[in-house]
Design an enzyme around this catalytic site. Sequence first.
Site, PDB file in Angstrom:
ATOM      1  CD  GLU A 244      -2.999  -0.977   0.165  1.00 48.62           C
ATOM      2  OE1 GLU A 244      -3.042   0.040  -0.550  1.00 48.62           O
ATOM      3  OE2 GLU A 244      -3.795  -1.920   0.028  1.00 48.62           O
ATOM      4  CB  CYS A 278      -1.769   7.047   1.683  1.00 46.89           C
ATOM      5  SG  CYS A 278      -3.074   6.184   2.559  1.00 46.89           S
TER       6      CYS A 278
HETATM    7  P1  NAD Z   1       8.631   4.964   4.029  1.00 43.88           P
HETATM    8  O1  NAD Z   1       8.464   4.178   2.794  1.00 43.88           O
HETATM    9  O2  NAD Z   1       9.805   5.839   4.180  1.00 43.88           O
HETATM   10  O3  NAD Z   1       8.646   4.006   5.327  1.00 43.88           O
HETATM   11  C1  NAD Z   1       7.620   3.085   5.585  1.00 43.88           C
HETATM   12  C2  NAD Z   1       8.165   1.977   6.453  1.00 43.88           C
HETATM   13  O4  NAD Z   1       9.136   1.241   5.705  1.00 43.88           O
HETATM   14  C3  NAD Z   1       8.882   2.440   7.720  1.00 43.88           C
HETATM   15  O5  NAD Z   1       8.577   1.542   8.759  1.00 43.88           O
HETATM   16  C4  NAD Z   1      10.343   2.357   7.324  1.00 43.88           C
HETATM   17  O6  NAD Z   1      11.203   2.179   8.428  1.00 43.88           O
HETATM   18  C5  NAD Z   1      10.352   1.115   6.434  1.00 43.88           C
HETATM   19  N1  NAD Z   1      11.438   1.065   5.449  1.00 43.88           N
HETATM   20  C6  NAD Z   1      12.188   2.079   4.968  1.00 43.88           C
HETATM   21  N2  NAD Z   1      13.051   1.610   4.036  1.00 43.88           N
HETATM   22  C7  NAD Z   1      12.827   0.277   3.904  1.00 43.88           C
HETATM   23  C8  NAD Z   1      13.377  -0.744   3.086  1.00 43.88           C
HETATM   24  N3  NAD Z   1      14.323  -0.490   2.193  1.00 43.88           N
HETATM   25  N4  NAD Z   1      12.884  -1.987   3.219  1.00 43.88           N
HETATM   26  C9  NAD Z   1      11.889  -2.249   4.102  1.00 43.88           C
HETATM   27  N5  NAD Z   1      11.340  -1.323   4.899  1.00 43.88           N
HETATM   28  C10 NAD Z   1      11.797  -0.070   4.822  1.00 43.88           C
HETATM   29  O7  NAD Z   1       7.261   5.784   4.184  1.00 43.88           O
HETATM   30  P2  NAD Z   1       6.876   6.853   5.292  1.00 43.88           P
HETATM   31  O8  NAD Z   1       7.609   8.119   4.986  1.00 43.88           O
HETATM   32  O9  NAD Z   1       7.020   6.227   6.638  1.00 43.88           O
HETATM   33  O10 NAD Z   1       5.313   7.035   5.001  1.00 43.88           O
HETATM   34  C11 NAD Z   1       4.803   7.939   4.087  1.00 43.88           C
HETATM   35  C12 NAD Z   1       4.436   7.263   2.782  1.00 43.88           C
HETATM   36  O11 NAD Z   1       3.549   6.177   3.036  1.00 43.88           O
HETATM   37  C13 NAD Z   1       3.678   8.167   1.828  1.00 43.88           C
HETATM   38  O12 NAD Z   1       4.151   7.986   0.521  1.00 43.88           O
HETATM   39  C14 NAD Z   1       2.245   7.700   1.933  1.00 43.88           C
HETATM   40  O13 NAD Z   1       1.415   8.006   0.834  1.00 43.88           O
HETATM   41  C15 NAD Z   1       2.437   6.253   2.145  1.00 43.88           C
HETATM   42  N6  NAD Z   1       1.265   5.657   2.779  1.00 43.88           N
HETATM   43  C16 NAD Z   1       0.483   4.804   2.050  1.00 43.88           C
HETATM   44  C17 NAD Z   1      -0.663   4.266   2.598  1.00 43.88           C
HETATM   45  C18 NAD Z   1      -1.546   3.329   1.817  1.00 43.88           C
HETATM   46  O14 NAD Z   1      -2.302   2.580   2.440  1.00 43.88           O
HETATM   47  N7  NAD Z   1      -1.488   3.325   0.499  1.00 43.88           N
HETATM   48  C19 NAD Z   1      -1.013   4.582   3.907  1.00 43.88           C
HETATM   49  C20 NAD Z   1      -0.195   5.449   4.627  1.00 43.88           C
HETATM   50  C21 NAD Z   1       0.942   5.970   4.046  1.00 43.88           C
END
Ligand code: NAD
Length: 476
Positions: A244, A278
């Site tokens: 997501e 999101c």
């Molecule tokens: P992010 O991708 O930076 O981090 C998300 C999670 O992934 C964190 O727990 C982070 O520690 C982990 N992570 C980071 N790098 C990783 C890797 N290489 N491998 C595995 N895990 C890793 O996102 P964010 O800044 O925490 O959140 C914001 C983003 O999330 C926005 O783009 C938003 O639109 C999206 N989002 C999507 C939804 C949805 O349901 N579609 C819901 C909420 C947020």
Amino acid sequence: MDFFSDFSMTIDGAAARTVRQMDVVNPATGTPFSTAPVAEADDLDRAVAAARDALPRWSAFDIDARRAALIALGDAIDAECDNFTRLFVAEQGRPAPMARHEIMISAQWLRDVAAQELPVQIVEDSPERRVEVHRMPIGVVAAIVPWNLPVMLSIWKIAPALLAGNTMVLKPSPYTPLCALKLGELSRDILPPGVLNIISGEDALGPMMTAHPGFHKISFTGSTATGKRVMEAAGRDLKRVTLELGGNDAAIVLPDVNIEEVAPQLFFSAFFNSAQACIATKRLYIHEQIYDELRDRLHAIAKDTVVGDGAQPGVEYGPLQNAAQFSRVRALVDDARAHQLTLLEGRPVPEQGFFVPITLVDNPPETSAVVAEEAFGPVLPLLKFKDIDDVIARANDSDYGLGGSVWSSDIALATRIAARLNTGTVWINSSLECGAHIPFAGAKQSGIGIENSEAGLLEFTQSKTILIRKRAPAPL
Ligand code: NAD
């Protein structure tokens, strides 16, 4: 349980402590207020081993016992709602009433998912044979969640995964680990050891999880850029994935709306959680006939809206959640200024902490960064249109395809427009609404797979066909 100190991970049903700790920052002050454990590779190994060990017992439990456990976890969250709310505000920044709302919804979500069914489908029942499709748990799930809705998005994964008989290791964002750690602590008295392990750590922990051969599935919510890395890592041993990811949702406002009525709803759809959602409205397309009036109304609301420390009464919107996001959003505003776009600002914000004023951008070019990129902060482009085909093409002109909305009193027309938007969800005269029974998915680069609803539950299962031959086949 002391809710505001002593944060430990949960591995195999017990507290797990680490040598290293990381600071947790209150975004309203920009300063650390607590610490959380930093898991190393051997902590992850122990969590995965515990989840693998618990898997055969948990999946063999009667589904009603699993339902009861989810309901009990929901009740335990409700019982600690005040504490969760205070902790949520401190680590995430959202004003207390809205933080409380996320806690209450999360508790209810567990109950709603507990009521769902895992169907056995009979695809043939003829005199010759009976063919049944059963649903098996996938195994050990790695759940990785972001910082914007840290409790609810954890529950979106925990509830269906556990109901389907899987076990889990969940990792919250390093920016918001504390509520998840307390959730783990609550679960120790409710779930059998190893069923739900919650570990926290720094940036390295996510990639360690996606590379770990002990997982069978990764359920990931976060940015599109990270989602691509997760999928790449999962491909190495064909772990199942649900992703997501990000969005750049367009709202399309037709000229027949009641401006007084829709303006506050549109404002909320864009700025809920200080626009860190999101499915927030991130591009607001307004028909030229009502553009000036609606723009001025939205600006008036922005000037009336109190942005500040979510722990203070009367505050309606909080800070950005972390320093990196704060810098990113400020860079977008600077870019808009450098390109001489017209910015309409809301009330001034506190100087300390990660605050950005609510900012409307008056009809910028479609190619400007503030339109093309997912801002994930309170900077909203207002865009003028006059032709429906043109606005649909502009709304669809994005690599994202998460959600979108259409606002009109002509539901038939709005429904025709909705049908042409290439997104996982379209709201008509609404936004942001989700439910445990409502499928949630992203089109294009907004995701792979579905969360919530029966379809989301089935993503935590492996299809298994059982073919029963009733009568020997006739000779060829
Ligand atoms: P992010 O991708 O930076 O981090 C998300 C999670 O992934 C964190 O727990 C982070 O520690 C982990 N992570 C980071 N790098 C990783 C890797 N290489 N491998 C595995 N895990 C890793 O996102 P964010 O800044 O925490 O959140 C914001 C983003 O999330 C926005 O783009 C938003 O639109 C999206 N989002 C999507 C939804 C949805 O349901 N579609 C819901 C909420 C947020």
